[in-house]
Design a protein around this motif. Structure first.
Motif, PDB file in Angstrom:
ATOM      1  N   LYS A 487       0.931  -1.080  -0.031  1.00 39.07           N
ATOM      2  CA  LYS A 487       0.045   0.057   0.067  1.00 39.07           C
ATOM      3  C   LYS A 487       1.077   1.224   0.040  1.00 39.07           C
ATOM      4  CE  LYS A 487      -4.007  -2.346   2.204  1.00 39.07           C
ATOM      5  NZ  LYS A 487      -5.000  -2.371   3.186  1.00 39.07           N
ATOM      6  N   VAL A 488       0.404   2.257  -0.639  1.00 32.98           N
ATOM      7  CA  VAL A 488       1.360   3.428  -0.804  1.00 32.98           C
ATOM      8  C   VAL A 488       0.361   4.758  -0.736  1.00 32.98           C
ATOM      9  CG1 VAL A 488       2.671   4.862  -2.420  1.00 32.98           C
ATOM     10  CG2 VAL A 488       2.665   2.339  -2.632  1.00 32.98           C
ATOM     11  N   ILE A 489       0.875   5.449   0.568  1.00 33.61           N
ATOM     12  CA  ILE A 489       0.177   6.451   1.042  1.00 33.61           C
ATOM     13  C   ILE A 489       1.040   7.829   0.632  1.00 33.61           C
ATOM     14  CG2 ILE A 489      -1.019   7.709   2.965  1.00 33.61           C
ATOM     15  CD1 ILE A 489      -2.371   5.112   1.823  1.00 33.61           C
ATOM     16  N   TYR A 490       0.339   8.910   0.233  1.00 31.13           N
ATOM     17  CA  TYR A 490       1.068  10.334  -0.187  1.00 31.13           C
ATOM     18  C   TYR A 490       0.611  11.405   0.559  1.00 31.13           C
ATOM     19  CZ  TYR A 490       5.219  12.297  -2.696  1.00 31.13           C
ATOM     20  OH  TYR A 490       6.263  13.076  -2.969  1.00 31.13           O
ATOM     21  N   PRO A 491       0.527  12.052   1.692  1.00 34.14           N
ATOM     22  CA  PRO A 491      -0.380  12.972   2.020  1.00 34.14           C
ATOM     23  C   PRO A 491       0.254  14.278   1.629  1.00 34.14           C
ATOM     24  CG  PRO A 491       0.905  12.297   3.948  1.00 34.14           C
ATOM     25  CD  PRO A 491       1.092  11.139   2.718  1.00 34.14           C
ATOM     26  N   ALA A 492      -0.561  15.453   1.483  1.00 38.00           N
ATOM     27  CA  ALA A 492      -0.117  16.647   1.232  1.00 38.00           C
ATOM     28  C   ALA A 492      -0.215  17.697   2.455  1.00 38.00           C
ATOM     29  CB  ALA A 492      -0.755  17.164   0.027  1.00 38.00           C
ATOM     30  N   PHE A 493      -1.096  17.221   3.432  1.00 40.94           N
ATOM     31  CA  PHE A 493      -1.366  18.179   4.459  1.00 40.94           C
ATOM     32  C   PHE A 493      -1.013  17.569   5.807  1.00 40.94           C
ATOM     33  CE2 PHE A 493      -3.867  19.642   0.889  1.00 40.94           C
ATOM     34  CZ  PHE A 493      -3.620  20.890   0.797  1.00 40.94           C
ATOM     35  N   PRO A 494      -0.928  18.286   6.837  1.00 48.97           N
ATOM     36  CA  PRO A 494      -0.734  17.882   8.150  1.00 48.97           C
ATOM     37  C   PRO A 494      -1.880  16.950   8.799  1.00 48.97           C
ATOM     38  CG  PRO A 494       0.084  19.993   7.914  1.00 48.97           C
ATOM     39  CD  PRO A 494      -0.586  19.653   6.881  1.00 48.97           C
ATOM     40  N   TYR A 495      -3.125  17.472   8.562  1.00 49.55           N
ATOM     41  CA  TYR A 495      -4.430  16.821   9.323  1.00 49.55           C
ATOM     42  C   TYR A 495      -4.481  15.307   8.302  1.00 49.55           C
ATOM     43  CZ  TYR A 495      -9.092  15.442   9.450  1.00 49.55           C
ATOM     44  OH  TYR A 495     -10.083  14.704   9.782  1.00 49.55           O
ATOM     45  N   ASP A 496      -4.273  15.185   7.142  1.00 46.87           N
ATOM     46  CA  ASP A 496      -4.224  13.842   6.489  1.00 46.87           C
ATOM     47  C   ASP A 496      -3.052  13.176   6.837  1.00 46.87           C
ATOM     48  OD1 ASP A 496      -6.273  14.724   5.050  1.00 46.87           O
ATOM     49  OD2 ASP A 496      -5.249  15.371   3.259  1.00 46.87           O
ATOM     50  N   ALA A 497      -1.859  13.628   6.869  1.00 44.83           N
ATOM     51  CA  ALA A 497      -0.643  12.858   7.147  1.00 44.83           C
ATOM     52  C   ALA A 497      -0.763  12.276   8.759  1.00 44.83           C
ATOM     53  CB  ALA A 497       0.488  13.828   7.411  1.00 44.83           C
ATOM     54  N   LYS A 498      -1.418  12.918   9.449  1.00 42.71           N
ATOM     55  CA  LYS A 498      -1.486  12.413  10.960  1.00 42.71           C
ATOM     56  C   LYS A 498      -2.469  11.386  11.134  1.00 42.71           C
ATOM     57  CE  LYS A 498      -2.064  13.920  15.745  1.00 42.71           C
ATOM     58  NZ  LYS A 498      -3.135  13.598  16.400  1.00 42.71           N
ATOM     59  N   GLY A 499      -3.634  11.448  10.371  1.00 38.67           N
ATOM     60  CA  GLY A 499      -4.750  10.373  10.661  1.00 38.67           C
ATOM     61  C   GLY A 499      -4.535   9.281   9.643  1.00 38.67           C
ATOM     62  N   LEU A 500      -3.561   9.447   8.454  1.00 37.71           N
ATOM     63  CA  LEU A 500      -3.361   8.379   7.637  1.00 37.71           C
ATOM     64  C   LEU A 500      -2.314   7.503   8.184  1.00 37.71           C
ATOM     65  CD1 LEU A 500      -3.650  10.126   4.128  1.00 37.71           C
ATOM     66  CD2 LEU A 500      -5.096   8.369   4.962  1.00 37.71           C
ATOM     67  N   LEU A 501      -1.193   8.083   8.809  1.00 38.41           N
ATOM     68  CA  LEU A 501      -0.071   7.281   9.553  1.00 38.41           C
ATOM     69  C   LEU A 501      -0.711   6.490  10.611  1.00 38.41           C
ATOM     70  CD1 LEU A 501       2.924   6.782   9.737  1.00 38.41           C
ATOM     71  CD2 LEU A 501       2.916   8.842  11.329  1.00 38.41           C
ATOM     72  N   ALA A 502      -1.689   7.141  11.221  1.00 35.12           N
ATOM     73  CA  ALA A 502      -2.226   6.090  12.246  1.00 35.12           C
ATOM     74  C   ALA A 502      -2.947   4.971  11.755  1.00 35.12           C
ATOM     75  CB  ALA A 502      -3.322   7.043  13.057  1.00 35.12           C
ATOM     76  N   THR A 503      -3.748   4.992  10.396  1.00 39.59           N
ATOM     77  CA  THR A 503      -4.357   3.819   9.949  1.00 39.59           C
ATOM     78  C   THR A 503      -3.210   2.928   9.421  1.00 39.59           C
ATOM     79  OG1 THR A 503      -6.272   5.366   9.646  1.00 39.59           O
ATOM     80  CG2 THR A 503      -6.008   3.307   8.124  1.00 39.59           C
ATOM     81  N   ALA A 504      -2.195   3.549   8.745  1.00 39.43           N
ATOM     82  CA  ALA A 504      -0.996   2.849   7.967  1.00 39.43           C
ATOM     83  C   ALA A 504      -0.788   1.818   9.207  1.00 39.43           C
ATOM     84  CB  ALA A 504      -0.216   3.590   7.646  1.00 39.43           C
ATOM     85  N   ILE A 505      -0.448   2.257  10.223  1.00 32.77           N
ATOM     86  CA  ILE A 505       0.141   1.558  11.433  1.00 32.77           C
ATOM     87  C   ILE A 505      -0.958   0.453  11.932  1.00 32.77           C
ATOM     88  CG2 ILE A 505       1.154   1.753  13.967  1.00 32.77           C
ATOM     89  CD1 ILE A 505       2.398   4.307  12.974  1.00 32.77           C
ATOM     90  N   GLU A 506      -2.068   0.894  12.047  1.00 30.95           N
ATOM     91  CA  GLU A 506      -3.213  -0.146  12.397  1.00 30.95           C
ATOM     92  C   GLU A 506      -3.121  -1.044  11.311  1.00 30.95           C
ATOM     93  OE1 GLU A 506      -5.280  -0.080  14.988  1.00 30.95           O
ATOM     94  OE2 GLU A 506      -5.558   1.776  15.607  1.00 30.95           O
ATOM     95  N   ASP A 507      -2.909  -0.888  10.143  1.00 34.81           N
ATOM     96  CA  ASP A 507      -3.323  -1.940   8.956  1.00 34.81           C
ATOM     97  C   ASP A 507      -2.211  -2.875   9.150  1.00 34.81           C
ATOM     98  OD1 ASP A 507      -3.259  -3.053   6.319  1.00 34.81           O
ATOM     99  OD2 ASP A 507      -4.283  -1.475   5.573  1.00 34.81           O
ATOM    100  N   PRO A 508      -2.720  -4.397   8.890  1.00 32.43           N
ATOM    101  CA  PRO A 508      -1.551  -5.429   9.062  1.00 32.43           C
ATOM    102  C   PRO A 508      -0.862  -5.403   7.753  1.00 32.43           C
ATOM    103  CG  PRO A 508      -3.736  -6.266   8.693  1.00 32.43           C
ATOM    104  CD  PRO A 508      -4.023  -4.728   8.981  1.00 32.43           C
ATOM    105  N   ASN A 509      -0.995  -4.742   6.661  1.00 33.76           N
ATOM    106  CA  ASN A 509      -0.167  -5.024   5.450  1.00 33.76           C
ATOM    107  C   ASN A 509       0.642  -4.026   5.488  1.00 33.76           C
ATOM    108  OD1 ASN A 509      -2.184  -6.802   4.070  1.00 33.76           O
ATOM    109  ND2 ASN A 509      -3.571  -5.474   4.584  1.00 33.76           N
ATOM    110  N   PRO A 510       1.881  -4.231   4.394  1.00 31.85           N
ATOM    111  CA  PRO A 510       2.967  -3.226   4.476  1.00 31.85           C
ATOM    112  C   PRO A 510       2.578  -2.045   3.646  1.00 31.85           C
ATOM    113  CG  PRO A 510       3.028  -5.035   2.661  1.00 31.85           C
ATOM    114  CD  PRO A 510       1.953  -5.385   3.692  1.00 31.85           C
ATOM    115  N   VAL A 511       2.880  -0.686   4.421  1.00 32.11           N
ATOM    116  CA  VAL A 511       2.497   0.313   3.879  1.00 32.11           C
ATOM    117  C   VAL A 511       3.776   1.273   3.420  1.00 32.11           C
ATOM    118  CG1 VAL A 511       1.369   2.564   4.265  1.00 32.11           C
ATOM    119  CG2 VAL A 511       0.232   0.521   5.079  1.00 32.11           C
TER     120      VAL A 511
END
Length: 666
Positions: A487-511
């Motif tokens: 999975k590949v995540i690429y945020p552009a804003f602080p709000y998105d980065a914080k929430g998406l990073l939390a989910t990426a760590i929750e997700d059991p798949n490689p991100v």
């Protein structure tokens, strides 16, 4: 078949009781007899390939019997004795080799390229080296959980020339990990003899360079292997540390059966045939009156019956029926996203602060989360994202690493196998090339191959615009969006980065989590102070309009916003993808069908970038709604230059406005 001969191996049973002696014999005999049967089936075309371990059974059996069943073993393709000694049902092994569903990979991989948590075995991949670093990660988990367990990992003398070997040994030594590195020196890497593989006299000598104990054992002497490994394993459980063991043995058959052994001198084969580990031990047990002829015949008959009965079970099993939905659903471990709503209290944060806070809150939420990377501990990382983390969480969970990206990605995989979570910081996204193999071949494929999740986030500080030159400025997301399983995540804003990073760590798949360096300290936003999550695979519609659809991500979002601010007459949908894999195609299609025009902006160079795939998707799914060709805007087809005049010319930023206006006028 086995024949009688005078023993050419000197045995010392020490305090080993007769029951154990017989069990050692049975455990060596079973893989030998299975292999002899497999060689017949290979000639009959009933299995596709075979890597023979005939003559090397003592190593697999001795090491496996020396370990406890809950301790992990990472074998190679000549270690059938590991699997049989761990008592894996033979029908499942036979199904694996025939590509049946009752095997361990659902027909997706062959021979010993599989693992099984049920039996605490982690199989190899063809690249050989990565499993050494994975063993480090499993051992690290044991250390952190104070399990007092040892991990054993196998490689051949050929594999010791790979960089992964050196990285894994170094990390294990620096961190004092409870790993026994088992090198089966069997004389040849396919057809290349040892004299053409390394210069030192013994591979065990390399242990000194890593500050670890090393030993040389007769790999054909089951009692020496079992006794010494038992003693070493017990010692490592009490005093965790890595140990290197070189087993001297010989490969009696080809690298795999098709390659043959014509390149091996006959006298060498003859000499080693006299040291057959099974035949010699059988003769020794007879001489010691531990094994009678009647017992021997009964043992062999039992194994023959077991082999035949289980072969029938495997033969009778239906062939796999290809099912597209099944294949696609197994690429990723199923992840049930749980939304955590953001609180109303906010704070203005830069992108870098939001990532740091999000990472810290994930560390607080997940006690089994470990962060690894170069200079991330007391120094806080080159961008200071983990500054203060050591004080908050301790050095066990915030770990400085040597400069060895490959071994650290592999260790993260090992932590996941052992039930933990890992975040790996690449100092710069560019440096992931040094750990590329385990990312795309181990993390990405493990769940599809044998149902093993890779609970790993790789943080990727990336991007140009900071005059960092060709080796510190790449935005290389396309390498990974191409690879199924990541999975590949690429945020552009602080709000998105914080929430998406939390989910990426929750997700059991490689991100792969991309963080643009030029945005770290230049972009600010009000961000909720508490822990919250955002779903992966959902784009953000930043502006709404009817003239054109702008699709972008990362720094491109801010370039597009700047362009629209300077051209207020342009009425556009602006889509910030945020997630590149999974990709929010629904948001893209809905917008394009509404506006009739699409322009895709990426910082990466054009050819082979994700913009090309998005363009193709739009053409395939929205063609009838288009009023103009889909336009891609990207950076120059050169490496990224250093000096600002050249970097400005390189970047797509300066080309976007002209391309946008041209498309609007089409």
């Amino acid at each position: 078949m086995l024949t009688s001969m005078k023993s050419t191996i000197t045995y010392d049973k020490k305090s080993i009781d007769n029951k154990t002696l017989i069990q050692l014999y049975k455990n060596m005999l079973k893989p030998r007899m299975i292999e002899e049967k497999m060689l017949i089936l290979l000639r009959q075309g009933k299995i596709s390939k075979w890597f023979s371990g005939i003559g090397q059974e003592a190593i697999s059996v001795g090491v496996t019997m020396a370990l406890k069943k809950e301790e992990y073993i990472l074998p190679m393709h000549r270690n059938l004795g590991v699997f049989t000694t761990r008592k894996i049902p033979l029908n499942r092994l036979f199904s694996q080799w025939q590509g049946k569903a009752n095997g361990f990979t659902k027909g997706r991989d062959r021979s010993f390229h599989f693992g099984t948590q049920e039996f605490n075995i982690v199989g190899m991949i063809s690249h050989l080296g990565p499993q050494l670093g994975v063993a480090d990660g499993i051992a690290l988990a044991s250390l952190l959980k104070n399990k007092k367990q040892v991990t054993a990992v196998f490689t051949g003398e050929g594999g010791t020339s790979e960089g992964d070997f050196h990285e894994a040994l170094n990390v294990a030594s620096v961190w004092q990990l409870p790993v026994i590195f088992c090198v089966e020196n069997n004389g040849y890497g396919l057809s290349t003899p040892t004299k053409e593989q390394y210069r030192c006299k013994d591979i065990a000598d390399r242990g000194k360079g890593y500050g670890m104990e090393s030993f040389i054992l007769d790999g054909n002497n089951i009692l020496e292997v079992y006794s010494k490994i038992s003693k070493l394993a017990e010692s490592v459980r009490k005093r965790p540390r890595p140990i290197l063991v070189e087993f001297k043995t010989f490969r009696m058959r080809g690298h795999e059966e098709a390659s043959g052994t014509k390149y091996v001198p006959k006298e060498l084969l003859n000499a080693w045939s006299l040291k057959d580990p099974v035949v010699n031990f059988q003769e020794y047990l007879r001489k010691e009156n531990v094994l009678t002829e009647k017992q021997e015949v009964a043992i062999k008959e039992d194994i023959v019956h077991e082999i035949n009965e289980n072969l029938k079970l495997a033969y009778d099993e239906e062939a796999i029926t290809a099912n597209e939905a099944t294949e696609l659903s197994d690429v990723y471990k199923q992840f049930e996203y749980k939304h955590v709503e953001a609180n109303s209290k906010t704070q203005e944060l830069r992108l870098i602060d939001a990532i740091s806070l999000g990472l810290k809150q994930s560390m607080q939420k997940h006690n089994d989360l470990v962060i690894m990377g170069q200079d991330i501990a007391e120094y806080g990382g080159v961008f200071k994202i983990t500054e203060g983390f050591v004080k908050a969480f301790g050095k066990e969970r915030v770990r400085n690493t040597p400069i060895c990206e490959s071994a650290i990605v592999e260790a993260a995989m090992g932590l996941s196998i052992a039930g933990m979570k890992a975040v790996v910081e690449m100092q710069f996204a560019d440096f992931v090339t040094s750990g590329f193999n385990p990312v795309v071949n181990y993390l990405a494929k493990s769940h599809y191959r044998w149902n093993q999740q890779a609970d790993v986030v790789v943080r990727m500080p990336c991007g140009a615009g900071v005059a960092a030159g060709p080796f510190h400025s790449q935005t290389n997301e396309a390498w990974f969006t191409k690879t199924p399983g990541l999975k590949v995540i690429y945020p552009a804003f602080p709000y998105d980065a914080k929430g998406l990073l939390a989910t990426a760590i929750e997700d059991p798949n490689p991100v792969l989590f991309f963080e643009h360096k030029a945005l770290y300290r230049s972009i600010r936003q009000e961000v909720p102070t508490d822990y919250y999550t955002l779903p992966l695979g959902k784009a953000s519609l930043l502006k709404e309009g009817t003239d054109i659809t702008i699709i972008t991500y990362g720094a491109g979002v801010h370039w597009a916003l700047h362009t629209l601010e300077n051209n207020k007459e342009i009425n556009a949908d602006l889509i910030d993808l945020r997630s590149l894999q999974p990709l929010d195609t629904e948001a893209i299609y809905n917008s394009v069908k509404k506006t009739g025009k699409a322009i895709i902006l990426q910082e990466d160079s054009l050819f082979g970038g994700i913009a090309s795939d998005i363009s193709a998707l739009i053409m395939e799914h929205c063609f009838e709604h288009l009023d103009a060709p889909v336009k891609r805007v990207a950076s120059m087809e050169t490496p990224i230059p250093f000096i600002n005049q050249l970097e400005d010319q390189y970047l797509a930023k300066g080309k976007f406005e002209k391309a946008l206006k041209a498309l609007l006028e089409y």
